[in-house]
Design an enzyme around this catalytic site. Structure first.
Site, short mmCIF file in Angstrom:
data_model
loop_
_atom_site.label_atom_id
_atom_site.label_comp_id
_atom_site.label_asym_id
_atom_site.label_seq_id
_atom_site.Cartn_x
_atom_site.Cartn_y
_atom_site.Cartn_z
N HIS A 64 0.83 -1.20 0.00
CA HIS A 64 0.00 0.00 0.00
C HIS A 64 0.87 1.25 0.00
O HIS A 64 0.39 2.35 0.26
CB HIS A 64 -0.91 0.03 1.23
CG HIS A 64 -1.88 -1.11 1.31
ND1 HIS A 64 -2.64 -1.52 0.23
CD2 HIS A 64 -2.22 -1.93 2.34
CE1 HIS A 64 -3.41 -2.53 0.60
NE2 HIS A 64 -3.17 -2.81 1.85
N MET A 193 -14.38 -15.77 -4.01
CA MET A 193 -13.41 -15.39 -2.98
C MET A 193 -14.02 -15.42 -1.58
O MET A 193 -13.36 -15.79 -0.61
CB MET A 193 -12.84 -14.01 -3.30
CG MET A 193 -11.99 -13.96 -4.57
SD MET A 193 -11.40 -12.30 -4.96
CE MET A 193 -10.32 -11.99 -3.57
N GLY A 215 -17.94 -5.65 -3.28
CA GLY A 215 -17.31 -5.35 -4.56
C GLY A 215 -18.20 -4.55 -5.47
O GLY A 215 -18.21 -4.75 -6.69
#
Length: 249
Positions: A64, A193, A215
């Site tokens: 990140h 997932m 999502g």
């Protein structure tokens, strides 16, 4: 060995790294725990450094970091930067802190005080993980002319995952056969997932707070106040001025 990296907290990192790892053929074997096969670029021990060098290629890492934090000798490595609109990001980051409560120990979120979280965490560059959303994005966008960096947006990935997968494959020099495309798209589905214990981070997340969420785009609508939305509009304009392709719906 080539190395590939991905981006900011709650900006699509887990989704993207899972697809990239499958796209390049799962060089470290089947996914057992995603953060093992695609480890953090940062290391804390000499043993971890040795493990990174011993990884089968092509190696895929996650981070990140700001661009300026990367060592200069990595400037020629393949980098994928994914940016998510700040309105959905601020909602997802709130959930992230709640889900990983034992790591953050954030009383504000535990109390459910979103207004305080927004002003004193998400919009305080000295407190928020990786600083203000716009500062992180603008620093990366300054590298937009670099041939080794592919810029994506979470919203484009949601809109047409197959289209963006083709862009990623071309960037990485991977031949995207129909079989490979179908496999990567299946493994990259949020439903897949969420149900897969190797990718859903069930080993660290609360049982009633899934790490892999919806999502979706536009989840902030009806959740942010007019003032909060307006403050993030200012941040969005700064990033658009820097060349970012940002859309909140």
């Amino acid at each position: 060995l080539k190395q590939w990296y991905q981006r900011r907290v709650r900006g699509g990192t887990t989704w993207l790294m899972n697809m990239v790892y499958h796209l390049v053929g799962c060089p470290g074997g089947p996914v057992t725990r995603l953060n093992v096969q695609v480890p953090w670029l940062q290391t804390t021990t000499l043993n971890q450094v040795a493990e990174r060098y011993a990884m089968a290629g092509p190696r895929v890492f996650q981070t990140h970091d700001y661009y300026s934090w990367l060592p200069p000798h990595w400037a020629d490595k393949k980098i994928i930067y994914c940016c998510r609109n700040p309105k959905d990001w601020v909602m997802s980051y709130y959930s992230h802190i709640d889900t990983l409560g034992k790591f953050y120990l954030c009383d504000t979120v535990q109390r459910g005080d979103f207004a305080e979280y927004f002003s004193k965490i998400a919009r305080d560059g000295k407190v928020c993980e990786m600083g203000l959303w716009e500062e992180h994005a603008i620093e990366w966008l300054a590298q937009k002319g670099a041939k080794n960096i592919l810029f994506l947006t979470f919203e484009d990935l949601v809109e047409d995952t197959e289209r963006e997968l083709k862009r990623i494959a071309e960037f990485l020099g991977v031949e995207l056969t129909e079989e490979l495309k179908d496999r990567v798209l299946y493994e990259g589905k949020f439903e897949t997932m969420q149900k897969n214990d190797a990718t859903n981070y069930s080993w660290i997340a609360k049982k009633d707070k899934p790490f892999i969420r919806k999502g979706k785009v536009g989840g902030w609508i009806g959740q942010l106040t007019e003032g909060q939305s307006a403050e993030l509009d200012v941040a969005v304009e700064k990033v658009r001025t820097a060349g970012g392709k940002i859309r909140c719906t």
